[in-house]
Design a protein around this motif. Structure first.
Motif, PDB file in Angstrom:
ATOM      1  N   GLN A  25      47.247  34.030  34.201  1.00 17.27           N
ATOM      2  CA  GLN A  25      46.258  34.456  32.903  1.00 17.27           C
ATOM      3  C   GLN A  25      45.390  36.447  32.735  1.00 17.27           C
ATOM      4  OE1 GLN A  25      46.017  31.735  29.426  1.00 17.27           O
ATOM      5  NE2 GLN A  25      43.956  31.916  29.735  1.00 17.27           N
ATOM      6  N   SER A  26      44.801  34.938  33.813  1.00 17.91           N
ATOM      7  CA  SER A  26      43.409  36.244  34.107  1.00 17.91           C
ATOM      8  C   SER A  26      43.430  36.566  35.811  1.00 17.91           C
ATOM      9  CB  SER A  26      42.288  35.656  33.440  1.00 17.91           C
ATOM     10  OG  SER A  26      42.270  35.100  33.826  1.00 17.91           O
ATOM     11  N   ARG A  27      42.806  37.211  36.349  1.00 15.28           N
ATOM     12  CA  ARG A  27      43.148  37.377  37.824  1.00 15.28           C
ATOM     13  C   ARG A  27      41.834  35.981  38.320  1.00 15.28           C
ATOM     14  NH1 ARG A  27      40.263  42.753  41.073  1.00 15.28           N
ATOM     15  NH2 ARG A  27      40.052  41.700  43.081  1.00 15.28           N
ATOM     16  N   VAL A  28      42.425  35.327  39.420  1.00 19.96           N
ATOM     17  CA  VAL A  28      41.194  34.672  40.000  1.00 19.96           C
ATOM     18  C   VAL A  28      40.988  35.275  40.836  1.00 19.96           C
ATOM     19  CG1 VAL A  28      41.300  32.908  42.017  1.00 19.96           C
ATOM     20  CG2 VAL A  28      42.894  33.281  40.407  1.00 19.96           C
ATOM     21  N   PRO A  29      39.198  35.382  40.725  1.00 23.76           N
ATOM     22  CA  PRO A  29      38.365  36.120  40.815  1.00 23.76           C
ATOM     23  C   PRO A  29      37.642  35.643  42.918  1.00 23.76           C
ATOM     24  CG  PRO A  29      37.552  34.652  38.989  1.00 23.76           C
ATOM     25  CD  PRO A  29      38.909  34.100  39.362  1.00 23.76           C
ATOM     26  N   ALA A  30      37.355  36.633  43.256  1.00 23.51           N
ATOM     27  CA  ALA A  30      37.362  36.356  45.055  1.00 23.51           C
ATOM     28  C   ALA A  30      37.180  34.752  45.037  1.00 23.51           C
ATOM     29  CB  ALA A  30      36.491  37.159  45.703  1.00 23.51           C
ATOM     30  N   GLN A  31      35.308  34.328  44.594  1.00 15.60           N
ATOM     31  CA  GLN A  31      34.913  32.933  44.998  1.00 15.60           C
ATOM     32  C   GLN A  31      35.625  31.766  44.590  1.00 15.60           C
ATOM     33  OE1 GLN A  31      30.990  32.865  43.469  1.00 15.60           O
ATOM     34  NE2 GLN A  31      30.571  31.079  43.445  1.00 15.60           N
ATOM     35  N   THR A  32      36.743  32.429  43.655  1.00 10.17           N
ATOM     36  CA  THR A  32      37.644  30.832  43.278  1.00 10.17           C
ATOM     37  C   THR A  32      38.831  30.920  44.625  1.00 10.17           C
ATOM     38  OG1 THR A  32      36.702  31.094  40.835  1.00 10.17           O
ATOM     39  CG2 THR A  32      38.710  30.476  41.338  1.00 10.17           C
ATOM     40  N   ALA A  33      39.045  31.626  44.655  1.00  6.35           N
ATOM     41  CA  ALA A  33      40.161  31.645  45.344  1.00  6.35           C
ATOM     42  C   ALA A  33      40.012  31.755  46.803  1.00  6.35           C
ATOM     43  CB  ALA A  33      40.889  32.891  45.920  1.00  6.35           C
ATOM     44  N   ALA A  34      38.864  31.916  47.209  1.00  5.68           N
ATOM     45  CA  ALA A  34      38.276  31.135  48.759  1.00  5.68           C
ATOM     46  C   ALA A  34      38.425  29.783  48.756  1.00  5.68           C
ATOM     47  CB  ALA A  34      37.209  31.740  48.684  1.00  5.68           C
ATOM     48  N   VAL A  35      37.751  29.185  47.123  1.00  7.48           N
ATOM     49  CA  VAL A  35      37.422  27.299  46.846  1.00  7.48           C
ATOM     50  C   VAL A  35      38.690  26.605  46.821  1.00  7.48           C
ATOM     51  CG1 VAL A  35      36.169  25.716  45.278  1.00  7.48           C
ATOM     52  CG2 VAL A  35      35.477  28.217  45.802  1.00  7.48           C
ATOM     53  N   LEU A  36      39.648  27.510  46.290  1.00 11.36           N
ATOM     54  CA  LEU A  36      40.942  26.725  45.676  1.00 11.36           C
ATOM     55  C   LEU A  36      41.802  27.385  46.486  1.00 11.36           C
ATOM     56  CD1 LEU A  36      39.755  24.981  43.532  1.00 11.36           C
ATOM     57  CD2 LEU A  36      40.789  26.921  42.176  1.00 11.36           C
ATOM     58  N   ALA A  37      42.137  28.271  47.706  1.00 14.63           N
ATOM     59  CA  ALA A  37      43.328  28.594  48.355  1.00 14.63           C
ATOM     60  C   ALA A  37      43.208  27.540  49.813  1.00 14.63           C
ATOM     61  CB  ALA A  37      42.482  29.619  49.570  1.00 14.63           C
ATOM     62  N   PRO A  38      41.652  26.285  50.284  1.00 15.30           N
ATOM     63  CA  PRO A  38      42.221  25.628  50.889  1.00 15.30           C
ATOM     64  C   PRO A  38      42.831  24.072  50.614  1.00 15.30           C
ATOM     65  CG  PRO A  38      39.548  26.710  51.436  1.00 15.30           C
ATOM     66  CD  PRO A  38      40.662  27.252  49.616  1.00 15.30           C
ATOM     67  N   ALA A  39      42.316  24.125  49.798  1.00 15.28           N
ATOM     68  CA  ALA A  39      43.120  23.163  49.289  1.00 15.28           C
ATOM     69  C   ALA A  39      45.068  23.097  48.791  1.00 15.28           C
ATOM     70  CB  ALA A  39      43.147  22.766  47.845  1.00 15.28           C
ATOM     71  N   PHE A  40      45.243  24.367  48.655  1.00 14.84           N
ATOM     72  CA  PHE A  40      46.659  25.042  48.564  1.00 14.84           C
ATOM     73  C   PHE A  40      47.191  24.810  50.930  1.00 14.84           C
ATOM     74  CE2 PHE A  40      46.258  26.788  44.944  1.00 14.84           C
ATOM     75  CZ  PHE A  40      46.616  26.082  43.923  1.00 14.84           C
ATOM     76  N   LYS A  41      46.382  25.422  50.978  1.00 16.91           N
ATOM     77  CA  LYS A  41      46.273  25.146  52.808  1.00 16.91           C
ATOM     78  C   LYS A  41      46.707  23.880  53.429  1.00 16.91           C
ATOM     79  CE  LYS A  41      45.370  27.522  56.017  1.00 16.91           C
ATOM     80  NZ  LYS A  41      43.459  28.611  56.502  1.00 16.91           N
ATOM     81  N   ALA A  42      46.046  22.475  52.589  1.00 15.88           N
ATOM     82  CA  ALA A  42      46.161  21.653  53.004  1.00 15.88           C
ATOM     83  C   ALA A  42      47.585  20.960  52.182  1.00 15.88           C
ATOM     84  CB  ALA A  42      44.924  20.594  52.563  1.00 15.88           C
ATOM     85  N   LEU A  43      47.826  21.463  51.429  1.00 15.77           N
ATOM     86  CA  LEU A  43      48.811  20.674  50.825  1.00 15.77           C
ATOM     87  C   LEU A  43      50.123  21.147  51.151  1.00 15.77           C
ATOM     88  CD1 LEU A  43      48.424  18.512  48.749  1.00 15.77           C
ATOM     89  CD2 LEU A  43      48.000  20.132  46.601  1.00 15.77           C
TER      90      LEU A  43
END
Lengths: 125, 125
Positions: A25-43
């Motif tokens: 819906q809207s572009r993920v901000p870099a800061q949000t990506a930095a926080v959430l990416a590790p969770a996806f990586k863990a999965l």
DNA sequence: CGTCTGTCTTGACGTTCGTCGAATCAGAGA
DNA sequence: TCTCTGATTCGACGAACGTCAAGACAGACG
């Protein structure tokens, strides 16, 4: 200070993050990506994905390491390492009760990730 | 055969997989984990998470590499590499039209991943 | 045809990851 | 106290990852 007290999650996803508008819906901000990416990586590892599922779907909402370990053809230390990864990603909590350690899922971050990935049912048609 | 025809996704997530009961509801089978984990892994990098979001939220449902690349402090080859990773994970499709290459999200797999992560709103209370 | 622009591939580099065996810590019980 | 069992940490290894510079390919335009 206890030397083996690393059972707490390293980051707190339940506080800061404003619960994520969908990625589509809207572009993920870099800061949000930095926080959430590790969770996806863990999965992003088959073993951890199964561990996460076993914990989240366990009766009573929690699973003992002693039940988790024999479900894989891996050594104890390796499972412990994967559980630590899930812990540090904020996906699970650990609690020691007597001899055993129990893991419990954190539904809040799961919901955040799901929300980020959510797509309107008839998005593109 | 063209040597640069690697623009198709390597795996087809839209066919086999039976659209995933939530991870917190029943244990994810090893085979499902093996298929879905690479998708989470692909999302497990901040740059790729933003790329995915930029593509999925782009006007017209598609984004040109020429618009994606300047949004990061990374070289063209590096962005291209990340896009290839997303492609091989089945998350996006690529299409060349004239000089430019356009990327488009695959909503089906996004929905699958979101469904896997979904949790009942008042799960544990 | 030649050249230019946009994109991808190749090859290399240092870093991180997944795994194991060995050692260590924590708690229960004799 | 000593010992036993469950879980984690440490140290090491090969494999995979993220990045870049250099080169190759595809299409557009003279």
């Amino acid at each position: 200070m206890s030397k083996q007290a690393g059972l707490l999650p390293a980051i707190d996803l339940t506080a800061d993050t404003p619960c994520c508008p969908p990625l589509a819906q809207s572009r993920v901000p870099a800061q949000t990506a930095a926080v959430l990416a590790p969770a996806f990586k863990a999965l992003g590892d088959p073993v951890r994905l199964q561990l996460m599922s076993m914990i989240a779907s366990a009766k009573g909402g929690e699973a003992c390491v002693c039940d988790l370990t024999p479900a894989f053809d891996l050594t104890g230390p390796t499972i412990s390492h994967h559980l630590k990864t899930l812990r540090e990603a904020g996906l699970v909590d650990a609690e020691r009760r007597g001899t055993w350690v129990y893991y419990r899922a954190r539904p809040a971050i799961l919901r955040q990730l799901a929300g980020l990935l959510s797509v309107e049912p008839a998005a593109v048609a």
